[in-house]
Write an enzyme that holds these catalytic residues in place. Structure first.
Site, PDB file in Angstrom:
ATOM      1  N   ASN A   1     -88.885 -49.135  30.016  1.00  0.00           N
ATOM      2  CA  ASN A   1     -88.809 -50.478  30.590  1.00  0.00           C
ATOM      3  C   ASN A   1     -89.810 -50.680  31.722  1.00  0.00           C
ATOM      4  OD1 ASN A   1     -86.831 -51.956  29.163  1.00  0.00           O
ATOM      5  ND2 ASN A   1     -85.230 -50.672  30.047  1.00  0.00           N
TER       6      ASN A   1
ATOM      7  N   ARG B   1     -75.781 -55.782  21.111  1.00  0.00           N
ATOM      8  CA  ARG B   1     -74.768 -56.112  22.127  1.00  0.00           C
ATOM      9  C   ARG B   1     -74.177 -57.496  21.868  1.00  0.00           C
ATOM     10  NH1 ARG B   1     -78.655 -53.804  26.887  1.00  0.00           N
ATOM     11  NH2 ARG B   1     -77.661 -51.771  27.195  1.00  0.00           N
TER      12      ARG B   1
ATOM     13  N   HIS C   1     -86.787 -58.545  26.526  1.00  0.00           N
ATOM     14  CA  HIS C   1     -85.644 -57.630  26.626  1.00  0.00           C
ATOM     15  C   HIS C   1     -85.219 -57.632  28.084  1.00  0.00           C
ATOM     16  CE1 HIS C   1     -83.060 -54.172  26.542  1.00  0.00           C
ATOM     17  NE2 HIS C   1     -83.882 -53.463  27.316  1.00  0.00           N
TER      18      HIS C   1
ATOM     19  N   THR D   1     -78.340 -46.049  31.308  1.00  0.00           N
ATOM     20  CA  THR D   1     -77.907 -46.339  29.938  1.00  0.00           C
ATOM     21  C   THR D   1     -78.646 -45.381  29.016  1.00  0.00           C
ATOM     22  OG1 THR D   1     -79.652 -47.975  29.517  1.00  0.00           O
ATOM     23  CG2 THR D   1     -77.600 -48.800  30.468  1.00  0.00           C
TER      24      THR D   1
END
Length: 333
Positions: A138, A169, A193, A248
């Site tokens: 990310n 999700r 995202h 995560t």
């Protein structure tokens, strides 16, 4: 004097020295190892390579996986800080980079990670010039752009994991409210995202029944059932998990394994992944955003021309503007 092995076996033909379905994972942090374990659990590759700069951790993770070989279909698991170990990879999964901190926007990470990628991407291409690179680090959309620029690869072989997980999700949370399995609830999250992702409420359906036709206010502030809260949960879910456990990893690992499966098995499934969107929906800059894309053994082979409402297109353009406002100032590219 013959060795034990020579006494045991009579050679018939030379074994193939080149793997046919090799996957490399760059970065053996929480996300990288979740990707590796998920890939191994699906039995997708005949060789798995791991790369990291932390040599002791890298060796330890390799050994730990090797010791589980009896329970896997991948007999060769290798690791090294030298990218030569990645040679002949079909897919290279990039998870390396500085980690997101609690409350930190993904966009704040970007310049810190560009320098890291300059030491990774050219090495990947050197040893696996025909690979597809799947970027997971990310902020994934901007780092997919960075990877595309640094690699020199065609755009169909540089893919970001993008909104594949956001979509998962979304479908899970929608299905929970409806009391059905996520595979039976169809819907898409597009765009960035993260914080400016776009929920395509006009396309949400169960068994072909449009939910927005049943509830025209769905996804708006006028909706008495407040379905818009589901998308808010999608956006906030990563931050919530990070607050609770520090990072995560499992859901993104499973998501990445599914993307690898689609490409290695040439399944031509449609995924919401990050791709170059210049020229679509009126977007004029070189930005990567998630759209529904067909993935195959060649990489990303088609983009679905999804019919979006005006407000959804406006949100997508806003996503593009958000990313471009950061990208245009990137240095050392």
């Amino acid at each position: 004097m013959a060795t034990l092995k020579e006494k045991l076996m009579t050679p018939v033909a030379a074994a193939s020295a080149v793997p046919s379905s090799k996957i490399t994972v760059v970065g053996v942090g929480q996300v990288g190892m979740a990707c590796a374990v998920s890939i191994l659990g699906k039995g997708l590759c005949d060789e798995l390579a791991l790369v990291d700069v932390l040599e002791d951790k890298l060796k330890g993770e390799m050994m730990d996986l090797q010791h589980g070989s009896l329970f896997l279909q991948t007999h060769k698991i290798v690791a090294d800080k030298d990218y030569a170990v990645t040679a002949n990879s079909k897919i290279v999964v990039v998870t390396a980079g500085v980690r997101q901190q609690e409350g930190e926007s993904r966009l704040n990470l970007v310049q810190r990670n560009v320098g890291v990628f300059k030491g990774i991407i050219p090495q990947i291409v050197k040893y696996s010039p025909n690979c597809t690179i799947l970027v997971v680090s990310n902020p994934v959309d901007i780092l997919t752009y960075v990877t595309w620029k640094l690699s020199g690869l065609p755009k169909h072989r540089v893919i970001g994991s993008g909104c594949n997980l956001d979509t998962a999700r979304f479908r899970y949370l929608m299905a929970e409210r409806l009391g059905i399995h996520p595979t039976s609830c169809h819907g898409w999250i597009l765009g960035e995202h993260g914080d400016s992702s776009v929920a395509v409420w006009s396309g949400v359906n169960v068994a072909g029944v449009s939910l927005q036709e049943l509830n025209p206010a769905m996804g708006t502030d006028k909706d008495s059932e407040n379905w818009k809260e589901v998308h808010k949960q999608v956006v906030e879910s990563a931050y919530e998990v990070i607050r609770l456990k520090g990072y995560t990893n499992w859901a993104i690992g499973l998501s990445v394994a599914e993307l690898c499966e689609t490409m290695l098995k040439n399944l031509c499934r449609v995924h919401s992944v990050s791709t170059l969107v210049k020229g679509t929906y009126g977007i004029e800059n070189d930005v990567f955003l998630s759209l529904p894309c067909v993935l195959s053994a060649s990489g990303l082979t088609s983009v679905i021309n999804q019919k979006l409402k005006d407000d959804e297109v406006a949100q997508l353009k806003k996503s593009a503007d958000t990313l471009w406002s950061i990208q245009k100032d990137l240095k050392d590219m």
